[in-house]
Design a protein around this motif. Structure first.
Motif, PDB file in Angstrom:
ATOM      1  N   ALA A 206      -1.056  -3.342  10.085  1.00  0.00           N
ATOM      2  CA  ALA A 206      -1.979  -3.536  11.197  1.00  0.00           C
ATOM      3  C   ALA A 206      -2.230  -2.251  11.973  1.00  0.00           C
ATOM      4  O   ALA A 206      -3.246  -2.122  12.651  1.00  0.00           O
TER       5      ALA A 206
ATOM      6  N   ARG B 113       0.088   4.928   5.537  1.00  0.00           N
ATOM      7  CA  ARG B 113      -1.096   4.318   6.153  1.00  0.00           C
ATOM      8  C   ARG B 113      -1.138   2.866   5.727  1.00  0.00           C
ATOM      9  O   ARG B 113      -1.811   2.513   4.749  1.00  0.00           O
TER      10      ARG B 113
ATOM     11  N   MET C  87      -3.105  -7.896  -8.545  1.00  0.00           N
ATOM     12  CA  MET C  87      -2.669  -7.991  -7.144  1.00  0.00           C
ATOM     13  C   MET C  87      -3.589  -8.940  -6.374  1.00  0.00           C
ATOM     14  O   MET C  87      -3.126  -9.813  -5.635  1.00  0.00           O
ATOM     15  N   ARG C  88      -4.889  -8.782  -6.565  1.00  0.00           N
ATOM     16  CA  ARG C  88      -5.847  -9.649  -5.860  1.00  0.00           C
ATOM     17  C   ARG C  88      -5.674 -11.111  -6.284  1.00  0.00           C
ATOM     18  O   ARG C  88      -5.770 -12.022  -5.463  1.00  0.00           O
TER      19      ARG C  88
ATOM     20  N   ALA D 102       0.863  -1.181   0.000  1.00  0.00           N
ATOM     21  CA  ALA D 102       0.000   0.000   0.000  1.00  0.00           C
ATOM     22  C   ALA D 102       0.904   1.237   0.000  1.00  0.00           C
ATOM     23  O   ALA D 102       1.732   1.383  -0.877  1.00  0.00           O
ATOM     24  N   ASN D 103       0.703   2.128   0.974  1.00  0.00           N
ATOM     25  CA  ASN D 103       1.547   3.307   1.103  1.00  0.00           C
ATOM     26  C   ASN D 103       2.005   3.371   2.556  1.00  0.00           C
ATOM     27  O   ASN D 103       1.181   3.271   3.460  1.00  0.00           O
TER      28      ASN D 103
ATOM     29  N   LYS E 154       2.474   8.203  11.085  1.00  0.00           N
ATOM     30  CA  LYS E 154       3.047   9.459  10.594  1.00  0.00           C
ATOM     31  C   LYS E 154       4.409   9.718  11.227  1.00  0.00           C
ATOM     32  O   LYS E 154       5.328  10.209  10.574  1.00  0.00           O
TER      33      LYS E 154
ATOM     34  N   ASN F 221      -5.992  -5.978   9.026  1.00  0.00           N
ATOM     35  CA  ASN F 221      -6.020  -5.201   7.803  1.00  0.00           C
ATOM     36  C   ASN F 221      -5.987  -6.194   6.634  1.00  0.00           C
ATOM     37  O   ASN F 221      -5.062  -7.003   6.529  1.00  0.00           O
ATOM     38  N   PRO F 222      -7.005  -6.166   5.755  1.00  0.00           N
ATOM     39  CA  PRO F 222      -7.067  -7.198   4.706  1.00  0.00           C
ATOM     40  C   PRO F 222      -5.908  -7.145   3.706  1.00  0.00           C
ATOM     41  O   PRO F 222      -5.723  -8.102   2.948  1.00  0.00           O
ATOM     42  N   ALA F 223      -5.139  -6.077   3.712  1.00  0.00           N
ATOM     43  CA  ALA F 223      -3.944  -6.071   2.854  1.00  0.00           C
ATOM     44  C   ALA F 223      -2.964  -7.155   3.318  1.00  0.00           C
ATOM     45  O   ALA F 223      -2.121  -7.603   2.547  1.00  0.00           O
TER      46      ALA F 223
ATOM     47  N   ARG G 211       3.225   0.674  -3.270  1.00  0.00           N
ATOM     48  CA  ARG G 211       2.399  -0.033  -4.269  1.00  0.00           C
ATOM     49  C   ARG G 211       3.154  -1.143  -4.998  1.00  0.00           C
ATOM     50  O   ARG G 211       2.881  -1.404  -6.172  1.00  0.00           O
TER      51      ARG G 211
ATOM     52  N   HIS H  65      -4.698  -3.821 -10.526  1.00  0.00           N
ATOM     53  CA  HIS H  65      -5.295  -4.001  -9.206  1.00  0.00           C
ATOM     54  C   HIS H  65      -5.852  -5.420  -9.061  1.00  0.00           C
ATOM     55  O   HIS H  65      -5.614  -6.088  -8.052  1.00  0.00           O
TER      56      HIS H  65
ATOM     57  N   ILE I  53      -4.151   2.935  11.267  1.00  0.00           N
ATOM     58  CA  ILE I  53      -4.872   4.042  11.914  1.00  0.00           C
ATOM     59  C   ILE I  53      -4.370   4.191  13.347  1.00  0.00           C
ATOM     60  O   ILE I  53      -5.074   4.696  14.213  1.00  0.00           O
TER      61      ILE I  53
ATOM     62  N   SER J 238       1.082  -2.606  -8.160  1.00  0.00           N
ATOM     63  CA  SER J 238      -0.369  -2.805  -8.143  1.00  0.00           C
ATOM     64  C   SER J 238      -1.121  -1.753  -8.948  1.00  0.00           C
ATOM     65  O   SER J 238      -2.342  -1.804  -9.064  1.00  0.00           O
ATOM     66  N   ARG J 239      -0.405  -0.786  -9.512  1.00  0.00           N
ATOM     67  CA  ARG J 239      -1.045   0.228 -10.369  1.00  0.00           C
ATOM     68  C   ARG J 239      -0.718   0.002 -11.835  1.00  0.00           C
ATOM     69  O   ARG J 239      -1.535   0.279 -12.711  1.00  0.00           O
TER      70      ARG J 239
END
Lengths: 578, 77
Positions: free
Chosen positions: A53, A50, A489-490, A46-47, A144, A219-221, A160, A486, A56, A182-183
């Motif tokens: 696990a 963020r 990736m899945r 991802a990035n 952060k 986190n489903p990632a 990504r 995308h 957030i 993934s892009r």
């Protein structure tokens, strides 16, 4: 070489870190700090801002070893007991001895921990024996803060990119990795002297009771890519039959959370509002009592806040509705649930692999080394038990420092063009298919079978049926189709999920006893059998490419555990009043 | 391609009046751990493209103009 690699991008790293969630950033940061001249590359699906696990943030440290509250030796003893004795204590001690220094370093970076009026860390008791929980009411900004440190240290971050296979040299040591964007679906070949796996839990193994593929606890990632990467590179995995199963808010499928509410006086209760366990710390034994209560006439199970003062509840809500899973408040509001008045209905989660709460993972020693030279693992996918966020930070740091040292004394290994070509074929196949099976359908089917057949209590016949179904689905993988990067990736994640499902089945069938409460509760061997099974179960890829298992003796304890203490976690149940 | 349409309610909604993706902002797209958001090529505004939401909220919390609202996916609600 270059013509063999076709249009792939190739670059070199001294230390490659796969996964930018919790352990990964610390690994990259510490490798760079150990030797700023190193080229340290951090790959993230991802990035990094963020991801993982703690995308957030986190509402507290669950295993803080803070002087005045606990010693490293006490902590090692607690986790040895909580894990029914099957631990590699040296790795636990390596964590515990650095736990407090890591808290202080995070504190200096700006991570906010609960402190008392004297400015000392305000540690709370949740575990059965000791005191290890340090709340972080303002823990939303952890990622952060980590990101800032990575930028300062000049770690090279590639967002990504999903690592899909590790590359190994002729002598078996690590040579690098292949990743897919993934892009753009671009294929990246990274040569590396050392590789650190920090790809998180296998959170998309079981299917949540809601039926929503993405409504997972993790986190489903975190789709179990790290376990698959390690397995295919020849690394040993351990105790995968010790599943992760958690007590969660029913349907929402996130923690309620007893670690936050417990110190304020909340507790797990049955439908009569009565306690049935002494301790809400997440252990297999606790989950077995939870399961029995659900099956009894006293179920379902709730988290009880309604006896607390309104201002206490407001304080708890201030944490639960802002950090870790901040949409909890919206969920409760939608159903008209108010902690002041209503108990929160709880349920048992789908299964997964995650050493953060249980004990499975890629085998690592006290230096975070796997059984493949130059390959490290840290965080939820590495085998240090009950490790949580702070363990991921510490073991990531240990991995980063050791990998920096390792890479100083080694050269880049020569890549095997055959490995790269095979991986190119595997990762391109879903894009080439014009028709076929969409990833979400194949994934749904695997995960439904995981629920139908692998969810404890475990029955060997059901496990054998599962293995048959999984083998059939393995034949279907070549029909996976992706319309864009995308979906690719899945589709590749589905490969990881199926690998993990097969590993979960094989390890569970191998250990012919019951252990770790509900995590490995076998109906045909309902008792613990220390004579035969006081050992780790190591799972690996044999010469034919199939899954194999063997026993590994538990190393002699460096922190002795009294016989009288050993069964403390087996005595959690409070007998029901009539 | 022989895929059936399988409609579902998207948990992420974007207020096009507030969204400033057309001015170059990509924050929500960047911070989504599941990578389900995209900038629509025609409207220039952010939208949910893939139904894979963990209702984790970085898109909503990090949006500089409060243009995003995340609701709990219907199956869980």
């Amino acid at each position: 070489m270059s013509q063999n690699l076709d249009t792939d991008s190739v670059f070199d790293a001294d230390v490659l870190v796969i996964g930018g969630g919790t352990a990964g950033p610390l690994a990259a940061y510490k490798a760079k700090a150990a030797n700023p001249a190193l080229r340290v590359v951090l790959l993230e699906k991802a990035n990094v801002k963020r991801s993982g696990a703690i995308a957030i943030g986190m509402d507290g440290l669950n295993n803080a070893v803070v002087p005045g509250f606990a010693t490293p030796e006490q902590y090692v003893r607690e986790i040895t007991i909580a894990n029914d004795g099957i631990v590699y204590q040296k790795a636990l001690l390596a964590y515990a001895e650095r736990s407090f220094d890591m808290i202080r370093e995070l504190d200096q970076w700006g991570v906010k921990f609960l402190k008392d009026e004297n400015g000392d860390f305000d540690v709370k008791k949740v575990h059965h024996l000791g005191t290890y929980v340090l709340p972080m009411p303002e823990g939303g900004s952890v990622k952060k803060i980590l990101y800032r440190q990575l930028r300062k240290a000049q770690v090279l971050i590639s967002n990504r990119f999903m690592a899909t296979r590790l590359l190994t040299a002729k002598d078996g040591r690590i040579a690098g990795a292949i990743a897919v964007n993934s892009r753009s679906a671009e294929l990246l070949v990274i040569r590396a002297k050392a590789v650190i796996l920090a790809a998180g839990a296998a959170g998309r193994l079981g299917l949540p009771a809601s039926g929503y593929l993405w409504g997972t606890y993790e986190n489903p990632a975190n789709s179990g890519d790290g376990y698959a990467l390690a397995f295919h590179a020849g690394a040993e995995l351990t105790n995968l039959e010790c599943f992760q199963i958690n007590p969660l808010i029913k349907d929402y499928n996130g923690p309620a959370c007893a670690y936050v509410g417990g110190p304020f006086g909340a507790y797990t209760a049955n439908s009569r509002g009565e306690r049935f366990i002494e301790c809400d710390y997440w252990s297999g034994q606790m989950m077995l009592e939870f399961y029995r209560e659900l099956q009894s006439g006293r179920g379902p199970v709730f988290l009880k806040f309604d006896h607390l003062a309104p201002e206490t509840i407001a304080e708890v809500e201030g944490i639960l509705h802002k950090v870790e899973r901040p949409s909890r408040g919206q969920f409760h509001a939608g159903r008209g649930t108010d902690y002041r008045r209503d108990m929160v209905e709880m349920h048992i989660s789908e299964i997964g692999f995650c050493s953060g709460h249980s004990a499975s993972g890629v085998w690592v020693d006290e230096f975070a080394c796997t059984t493949v030279a130059g390959l490290y693992a840290a965080g939820d996918m590495a085998s240090v038990p009950h490790n949580y966020m702070l363990g991921a930070f510490v073991n990531g740091a240990i991995a980063g420092e050791h990998a920096a040292e390792f890479s100083r004394d080694s050269d880049l290994a020569e890549l095997d063009p055959g490995q790269i070509e095979a991986e190119r074929q595997r990762t391109r196949a879903p894009l080439r298919n014009a028709t076929g099976l969409p990833a979400n359908q194949v994934e749904y089917k695997i995960r439904r079978f995981v629920n139908d057949y692998l969810q404890p209590p475990k029955s060997p016949r059901k496990y054998e049926i599962a293995q048959k179904r999984f083998a059939e689905i393995r034949d279907d993988l070549k029909r996976l189709v992706a319309r864009d990067a995308h979906e690719l990736m899945r589709a590749l994640e589905v490969h990881s999920i199926l690998d993990c499902a097969e590993m979960a089945a094989a390890a569970s069938l191998y250990r012919k006893e019951s252990r770790w409460g509900l995590y490995h509760h076998r109906l045909d061997y309902p008792e613990r059998d220390d004579d035969e099974w006081f050992c780790h179960v190591q799972l690996y890829k044999d010469a034919s490419g199939a899954i194999a298992c063997r026993k590994r003796a538990v190393d002699p304890y460096i922190i002795p555990v009294e016989t009288a203490e050993r069964d403390a976690y087996d005595r959690l149940r409070i007998l029901a009043r009539n | 391609m022989s895929f059936a349409e399988n409609p579902s309610e998207f948990p992420v909604t974007v207020d096009p009046e507030k969204c400033i993706a057309d001015k170059g902002c990509t924050i929500c797209v960047d911070v989504c751990p599941l990578d389900v958001l995209r900038i629509h090529p025609e409207t220039g505004k952010a939208h949910m493209k893939y139904d894979e939401c963990w209702y984790c909220l970085p898109c909503e919390l990090d949006c500089p103009t409060q243009a995003i609202a995340v609701s709990i996916p219907y199956l869980l609600r």
